[in-house]
Design an enzyme around this catalytic site. Structure first.
Site, PDB file in Angstrom:
ATOM      1  CD  GLU A 337      -2.746  -1.515   2.290  1.00  0.00           C
ATOM      2  OE1 GLU A 337      -2.300  -1.099   3.363  1.00  0.00           O
ATOM      3  OE2 GLU A 337      -3.738  -2.257   2.193  1.00  0.00           O
ATOM      4  CG  ASP A 361      -2.967  -4.937   7.839  1.00  0.00           C
ATOM      5  OD1 ASP A 361      -2.129  -4.190   7.296  1.00  0.00           O
ATOM      6  OD2 ASP A 361      -4.019  -5.307   7.286  1.00  0.00           O
ATOM      7  CG  HIS A 528       0.427  -0.882   7.599  1.00  0.00           C
ATOM      8  ND1 HIS A 528       0.385  -0.072   6.481  1.00  0.00           N
ATOM      9  CD2 HIS A 528      -0.547  -1.809   7.415  1.00  0.00           C
ATOM     10  CE1 HIS A 528      -0.566  -0.497   5.663  1.00  0.00           C
ATOM     11  NE2 HIS A 528      -1.143  -1.543   6.207  1.00  0.00           N
TER      12      HIS A 528
END
Length: 591
Positions: A337, A361, A528
């Site tokens: 991401e 995550d 994260h």
């Protein structure tokens, strides 16, 4: 050719001749040579090459000799200097005044001509001039003829040198963001001021359509593509189909084959964008052959890409792992991401350890009562205080499986240059590749699936940006744990069971953010984090101080913390606010 950052060792000496300087030359030189041997014999750069030190060809007793040393070091890519002396010297005349070098001084703890006096003198000068330096001084008095290096001195020499070459390795390199901000994640915003001022790095932005251009125009090594595709078919076993796909219909076998072909091309192309590939020049693509001089990168993916094209999970996994179809390799940091604030933590981890790092995550805190309620199992052992579920959409390095074993049969992560064919095979067998859930990833693709099947020492890391402060680092040393299989299955299925899972337990102190596991989760700064292999919290704190980044959350004992001497002038009782004040006062190194 890689130009490595070098540690420059400065033999500093009492300038008074006619009996004083002459008697000190050999001892001073011996200290320099011992420091060089310790550093070069113990540390490696991120690519496995031993760290290089250079000793100034003379000795430094006055400002003229200090200037000559600076000129000599200026031709050798010296990023940090270590001044060594057994005696009193002239502080301001002999100090390193280059504002861009990281600095340390080792003063010999002896009584004949005490290096401690010079050490105190030069530290006062450094503090007064706003040039932070690390003070290295042995706890026990040594005899002048004793040339051994005490354990405490050795530890500080290595800690300083390791962090200095890590920081030095960032200079003039680039973070390359492919795409932009993913789904409103602030960490995906690539801030050029942060990278330039704090790390000495440039930032580059590549549109995701560049990947499609290279696929359509066949700007990649076709021979390597064929080799990689065969390797994938032989080693990447397809895993379970996500339940929504089974209900609503997933990709056909033919569509999955096309997804694999696309993902392999995408992986080779993104590697070439980051690192360059001389073979492209021979194919007529000279500009593309250069690459972007990247030391790290990231991929936006969601949603503009993944709503219609295969996701980047395979690419991210393979780049971040210590191997691919060509065998063992240095991991290429590539952030899911495009969360570059997590990517920079992966970079810290990889450079400090030589190992791959787990991008994850921060998904769920499981309290003991919730675990027992849901699974029927009363947590015990490492799980007795609860744990944090770290899980990612299939883009975690395969080394995170814990499938590599040491001589005692315990799961570990190795520096990439120590990986064997047996290790690589174990990692591949520990993972399956599950088709992407088409509700989330409409374009398909594959996610790596494994669970960390080992109790490994880990350090969880995150860099955050805070308005009014700037970058702030947080870290938590702890361990991965292995749950009973039935408990793991029950808890894992409550999220996406096709993704890789690590159950993480931070080491608790009973205070502040480490009062309990819940407090660690509650104080984490973003969605994260990065798992570095080993307990490297002390290294990260030292590195952060070199980069003038305060640490707002950690569980490292005070005796392990090593920061520049000047930090003590901001307070010695409560070290956290002192760290913040020092970093704010000095500001970023590359202003």
């Amino acid at each position: 050719m890689e130009q490595y950052p070098v540690i420059g060792i400065r033999p500093v000496i009492d300038a008074r001749q006619m009996g004083i300087r002459e008697k000190l030359e050999k001892k001073t030189r011996t200290m320099a040579e011992n420091a060089k041997a310790i550093i070069e014999g113990s540390l490696c750069y991120g690519d496995g090459t031993p760290v290089k030190c250079v000793i100034y060809s003379g000795s430094i007793g006055c400002g003229e000799e200090a200037a000559r040393c600076g000129k000599e070091f200026g031709t050798q890519n010296v990023c940090a200097t270590l001044s060594v002396t057994p005696s009193w010297c002239y502080g301001m005349e002999t100090m390193d005044i280059n504002p861009l070098t990281f600095k340390a001084v080792w003063g010999f703890n002896g009584t004949e001509r005490p290096g401690a006096v010079y050490l105190a003198c030069v530290m006062a000068a450094y503090n007064q001039m706003g040039l932070p330096a690390f003070s290295i001084y042995g706890e026990d008095v040594q005899d002048m003829e004793d040339d051994t290096v005490p354990k405490d001195v050795r530890e500080k020499l290595l800690l300083f040198a390791k962090c200095a070459v890590t920081a030095g390795s960032l200079r003039e390199k680039a973070y390359v963001g492919i795409g932009s901000v993913s789904m409103g994640i602030a960490g995906s915003f690539l801030n050029p001021d942060l990278y330039l001022k704090y790390f000495g790095m440039r930032t580059e932005w590549i549109d995701m359509t560049e990947v499609l251009r290279r696929i359509q125009k066949e700007i990649y090594d076709k021979e390597e593509y064929e080799k990689a595709l065969i390797w994938v078919k032989e080693n990447c076993t397809e895993g379970m189909e996500p339940e929504p796909n089974r209900i609503n219909g997933g990709h056909t076998p033919e569509e999955k084959d096309k997804d694999w072909e696309f993902n392999v091309k995408m992986t080779i192309i993104i590697r070439d964008i980051l690192k360059g590939n001389e073979k492209l020049s021979r194919l007529g693509w000279k500009e593309e052959a250069y690459g972007r001089n990247a030391i790290a990168g990231g991929f936006q993916g969601q949603r503009m890409w993944t709503d219609w094209l295969p996701n980047g999970d395979f690419t991210e996994t393979i780049l971040n792992s210590t191997f691919d179809w060509n065998g063992k390799k240095q991991p290429i940091v590539f952030a899911t991401e495009n969360d570059n604030l997590n990517g920079i933590c992966q970079l810290f981890s990889n450079l400090l350890t030589g190992c791959a790092s787990i991008f994850a995550d921060v998904r769920t805190y499981w309290s003991p009562s919730a675990i027992e309620r849901v699974s029927g199992w009363k947590p015990e052992g490492g799980a007795e205080n609860g744990f944090i579920h770290l899980i990612n959409s299939g883009a975690a390095c395969l080394d995170g499986s814990g499938a590599v074993k040491n001589e005692q049969g315990k799961g570990i992560m190795k520096p990439w240059w120590k990986m064997t064919e047996e290790d690589i095979d174990a990692c591949l067998k520990a993972a399956t590749w599950c088709p992407a859930e088409l509700c989330q990833f409409r374009g398909g693709g594959f996610s790596s699936h494994f669970s960390t099947d080992a109790s490994m020492p880990l350090t969880f890391i995150r860099l955050n940006m805070a308005a009014g402060i700037g970058p702030v680092l947080q870290l938590a040393e702890g361990y991965s744990i292995v749950l009973p299989e039935e408990v793991h299955s029950i808890l894992d299925k409550r999220t996406d069971p096709t993704w890789p899972t690590t159950w993480f337990v931070p080491r608790l102190t009973g205070e502040g953010a480490f009062t309990d596991v819940y407090s660690v989760m509650a104080n984490w700064g973003a969605n994260h984090g990065v798992c570095a292999y080993g307990h490297i919290g002390a290294e990260l704190i030292t590195l952060a101080s070199m980069l003038r980044i305060p640490v707002n959350m950690h569980n490292i004992e005070k005796k392990r913390i090593f920061r520049p001497h000047a930090w003590s002038t901001f307070g010695t009782f409560d070290l956290e606010p002192a760290d913040f004040m020092a970093c704010r006062t000095y500001g970023p190194l590359y202003r």
